[in-house]
Write an enzyme that holds these catalytic residues in place. Sequence first.
Site, short mmCIF file in Angstrom:
data_model
loop_
_atom_site.label_atom_id
_atom_site.label_comp_id
_atom_site.label_asym_id
_atom_site.label_seq_id
_atom_site.Cartn_x
_atom_site.Cartn_y
_atom_site.Cartn_z
N TRP A 169 0.85 -1.19 0.00
CA TRP A 169 0.00 0.00 0.00
C TRP A 169 0.89 1.24 0.00
O TRP A 169 1.74 1.41 0.88
CB TRP A 169 -0.91 -0.01 1.23
CG TRP A 169 -1.88 1.13 1.30
CD1 TRP A 169 -2.59 1.68 0.27
CD2 TRP A 169 -2.24 1.84 2.48
NE1 TRP A 169 -3.39 2.70 0.74
CE2 TRP A 169 -3.20 2.83 2.09
CE3 TRP A 169 -1.89 1.75 3.82
CZ2 TRP A 169 -3.77 3.71 2.99
CZ3 TRP A 169 -2.45 2.62 4.73
CH2 TRP A 169 -3.40 3.59 4.32
N ARG A 172 -2.80 7.09 0.10
CA ARG A 172 -3.97 7.64 -0.56
C ARG A 172 -3.55 8.91 -1.31
O ARG A 172 -2.86 9.76 -0.76
CB ARG A 172 -5.06 8.02 0.45
CG ARG A 172 -5.76 6.84 1.09
CD ARG A 172 -6.94 7.35 1.93
NE ARG A 172 -7.64 6.25 2.58
CZ ARG A 172 -7.35 5.81 3.79
NH1 ARG A 172 -6.37 6.38 4.48
NH2 ARG A 172 -8.02 4.81 4.33
N GLU A 258 -8.84 -4.39 10.98
CA GLU A 258 -8.01 -3.21 11.26
C GLU A 258 -8.32 -2.75 12.67
O GLU A 258 -9.50 -2.55 13.02
CB GLU A 258 -8.30 -2.10 10.26
CG GLU A 258 -7.56 -0.79 10.54
CD GLU A 258 -7.94 0.31 9.56
OE1 GLU A 258 -7.95 1.49 9.97
OE2 GLU A 258 -8.22 0.00 8.38
N GLU A 263 -6.17 7.55 15.73
CA GLU A 263 -6.16 8.12 14.39
C GLU A 263 -6.68 9.55 14.48
O GLU A 263 -7.81 9.77 14.88
CB GLU A 263 -7.01 7.30 13.42
CG GLU A 263 -6.99 7.80 11.99
CD GLU A 263 -7.82 6.94 11.05
OE1 GLU A 263 -7.62 7.03 9.83
OE2 GLU A 263 -8.70 6.20 11.55
N GLU A 358 -0.88 10.18 6.39
CA GLU A 358 -1.50 10.15 5.06
C GLU A 358 -2.52 11.26 4.90
O GLU A 358 -2.82 11.99 5.86
CB GLU A 358 -2.17 8.79 4.84
CG GLU A 358 -3.23 8.47 5.88
CD GLU A 358 -3.85 7.09 5.70
OE1 GLU A 358 -4.21 6.76 4.56
OE2 GLU A 358 -3.98 6.38 6.70
#
Length: 395
Positions: A169, A172, A258, A263, A358
């Site tokens: 990955w 984004r 997950e 976050e 990100e």
Amino acid sequence: MLKNKFAFILLSLFLLSIIACSSDGGGEDPQEKDAVDPSIACLDPINVNIDATANDAMVTYSAPEGTDNIAGAVTTQTAGLASGELFPVGTTTNTFVVKDAAGNTTSCSFDVTVARNAPSENKPYFIGGDPTPAGKKWTSVAELSDEFNTDIFDDSKWFRDPSQDQFGWYGREPALFQPDNVSVGDGSLNVTVKKLQTPINVNGRNWTHGGAILRSKAKAIPGYYYEARMKANETVMSSTFWIAFPQNCNSGPVRKLELDIQECVGRTHSGTDVWAKKWDNIYHSNAWRHARPCDIDTSVQSPGKKDLDEKNHSRYFVYGCWWKSPTEILFYLDGEYVYTINPSTDFDLEGHITMAMETYDWNPIQPENDLTATGTEEQRTTKYDWVRSWELQDE
């Protein structure tokens, strides 16, 4: 008759003279002309450090006393705590007001800040209730822990190149995960986000910004306690601490899980989605079961959150998670229990500690106020003082 009239005139003149004397400067009430404010000087800020698990400290100080050009001034404390009282963790502002006899006032203030010392390196950080089961003790899991006390990144513990881990990955859009944005120095892991001078095309996609992702090489499992002392960056990009689980529809596991411990983002703005307006001052966790062709059709989440009075980038916070069992996960903030998540499916798989910086489409980059381009390195950097993992063993 004339005599009486003359006596009356003399008496009247005498009374008028008395009134005149009482109205001249020598007979005035001094309060009527006192326009001079009293004076008062406060102390310098007081800083006190206490044990990592304590909640307050007794603080003594010399209370300020005001002065005035005329006797009779009175000093009163109108905010804060008196000398000798217990001051809580945080900053208490003490305000004193002096008032003179004429009603003139002057005030001053000073802060008392009580801060906890760093948590012990020998056990997880718990305040106000230790959940350790009787007869057990916590032992460090070395391969899942890092104090970041050297100037060399430990490639034996962490992946920082997404092409090398098994997830593949790269981020984004528009932020590409770049290994060069990760460094160790000054006692912390530093992940610095940025706007690229020239856009990069990778895997057919155009990237304008740089972020980063790190993953543990060792596996995280149920039963362990995971914690990180982290200070978020100030940009719209994220600062995170979580556990990622690999998934494969052919060889399994088919469930894509997950476990988000924390976050958040550095700032929100007018273009941020309504539901995320407080994501720059939040403790946010989640247990996800993501939709996959070989599993469920719709993703299911089990979130927990606490809105904070401070911005996530204002200081270091300790984010902790006891993955107690596949069905019970407890979350801690600065050593204190906050909430429990009971996920929608058993979290019984093995994962990898992950730290990702990100971009999100629900908190998009604003070209006119892009701190990834204009901010200082300090503003653009997420810092991890340490990451620690613990397992329970018999005493």
